[in-house]
Design an enzyme around this catalytic site. Structure first.
Site, mmCIF file in Angstrom:
data_model
loop_
_atom_site.group_PDB
_atom_site.id
_atom_site.type_symbol
_atom_site.label_atom_id
_atom_site.label_comp_id
_atom_site.label_asym_id
_atom_site.label_seq_id
_atom_site.Cartn_x
_atom_site.Cartn_y
_atom_site.Cartn_z
ATOM 1 N N PRO A 53 0.701 -1.117 0.103
ATOM 2 C CA PRO A 53 0.244 -0.091 0.047
ATOM 3 C C PRO A 53 0.825 1.249 0.182
ATOM 4 O O PRO A 53 1.450 1.687 0.922
ATOM 5 C CB PRO A 53 -0.719 0.057 1.231
ATOM 6 C CG PRO A 53 0.266 -0.600 2.240
ATOM 7 C CD PRO A 53 1.313 -1.432 1.272
ATOM 8 N N GLU A 54 0.805 1.872 -1.160
ATOM 9 C CA GLU A 54 1.064 3.500 -0.989
ATOM 10 C C GLU A 54 -0.165 4.201 -1.347
ATOM 11 O O GLU A 54 -1.265 3.431 -1.200
ATOM 12 C CB GLU A 54 2.213 3.786 -2.245
ATOM 13 C CG GLU A 54 3.257 3.063 -1.785
ATOM 14 C CD GLU A 54 4.361 3.432 -2.798
ATOM 15 O OE1 GLU A 54 4.443 4.474 -3.099
ATOM 16 O OE2 GLU A 54 5.259 2.445 -3.576
#
Length: 281
Positions: free
Chosen positions: A2-3
């Site tokens: 996750p960014e």
DNA sequence: ACCGCACCCTGAGCGC
DNA sequence: TGCGCTCAGGGTGCGG
């Protein structure tokens, strides 16, 4: 996973599934790493709440909760379930046989499937904030400007006098929130700035280009559903496609899409940085 | 205040 | 098959 783009895609996909629904039951694992609020307290606090919406701050998801009041008046409950996906965290709602990496399962009234939080490496975090705690929460308080809204002026101020590499500064969530290793590399390439450049030596003009590149790259990645490399998938199990447009990340040794020179890899701040020695100064 | 590093945890992929 | 090694999109906390 996750960014910012992956977290935003997760938020958008989950919203129609959870909004307005009451949490009927919660099962929590005993992971001390994942649960910053003790599992029992978490389950007790969530049970009976209604999810009114989901916000995002940097890489954090904020599930807004309300609790039906027994007294006839209805002041908003205002508690918040804070979720950070870490490296391998996943939030999803689909047909699924839970394995040992599932740390929280919620049953939502009227929802087709259970809502799962799964995280193999347990770098993810789950935290329940009481109505007034959000404003003073240290994790949220330290977040800088959201990556989708960063301006050159902000980068200019943040970088002045800084000796650290510009890439290290981009990864620091207190400067720009939401940028991670992939999008830092991609934005630096798009702006023509080497990841190893001392932040304080980045020019005003380059700050403008870099800020624009960050916004563009993140926006495009959200449009394409994020980058599905390793184990990131959408809440419904489908992949994202931004990895097809990666120009430097994960392309060590392969030709630069602009000039053909081999993409280089160096370690900056314990993370691998990918860049083109010809196109990035 | 800032910087670099060790560390948290598990799994996948590789060479041998 | 199995071992040992490296690598992986995250952040925190420490000493210098």
């Amino acid at each position: 996973m996750p960014e910012l783009p992956e977290v935003e895609c997760c938020r958008r996909a989950l919203l129609p599934i959870v909004r307005g629904r009451a949490i009927e039951d919660v099962k929590a694992s005993a992971s001390k790493h994942v649960f910053l609020t003790p599992p029992h307290e978490m389950a007790r606090g969530l049970r009976g709440c209604r999810i009114t919406g989901i916000d995002r701050k940097g890489k954090y998801l904020l599930f807004r909760l309300s609790k039906p009041s027994r007294t006839a008046q209805k002041p908003p409950h205002g508690a918040t379930l804070l979720v950070h996906l870490g490296m391998t965290g996943q939030l999803f709602s689909r047909a699924y046989a839970p394995d040992k990496h599932v740390h929280m399962t919620m049953r939502l009234a009227g929802a087709k499937h259970l809502l799962y939080f799964r995280d193999a490496r347990q770098f993810g975090k789950i935290l329940l904030l009481a109505p007034k705690e959000e404003a003073s929460n240290a994790r949220l308080e330290k977040l800088g400007v959201d990556g989708l809204e960063v301006r050159g002026e902000h980068l200019w101020r943040e970088t002045r006098g800084r000796a650290a590499a510009i890439k290290a500064l981009l990864l620091d969530q207190s400067s720009v929130a939401g940028v991670g290793n992939i999008y830092a590399d991609e934005a630096l390439f798009a702006a023509g700035v080497r990841p190893s450049r001392k932040a304080g030596r980045v020019t005003r003009d380059e700050c403008e280009r870099l800020a624009a590149a960050i916004r563009t790259v993140l926006t495009r990645a959200v449009e394409l559903g994020g980058s599905s490399i390793s184990d990131y998938i959408h809440p419904d199990g489908s992949p994202g496609y931004f990895q097809i447009e990666h120009r430097v990340y994960g392309r060590t040794g392969r030709p630069c899409v602009t000039c053909g020179a081999p993409i280089k890899r160096v370690v900056i701040g314990q993370r691998s940085a990918h860049w083109c020695a010809t196109c990035q100064k």
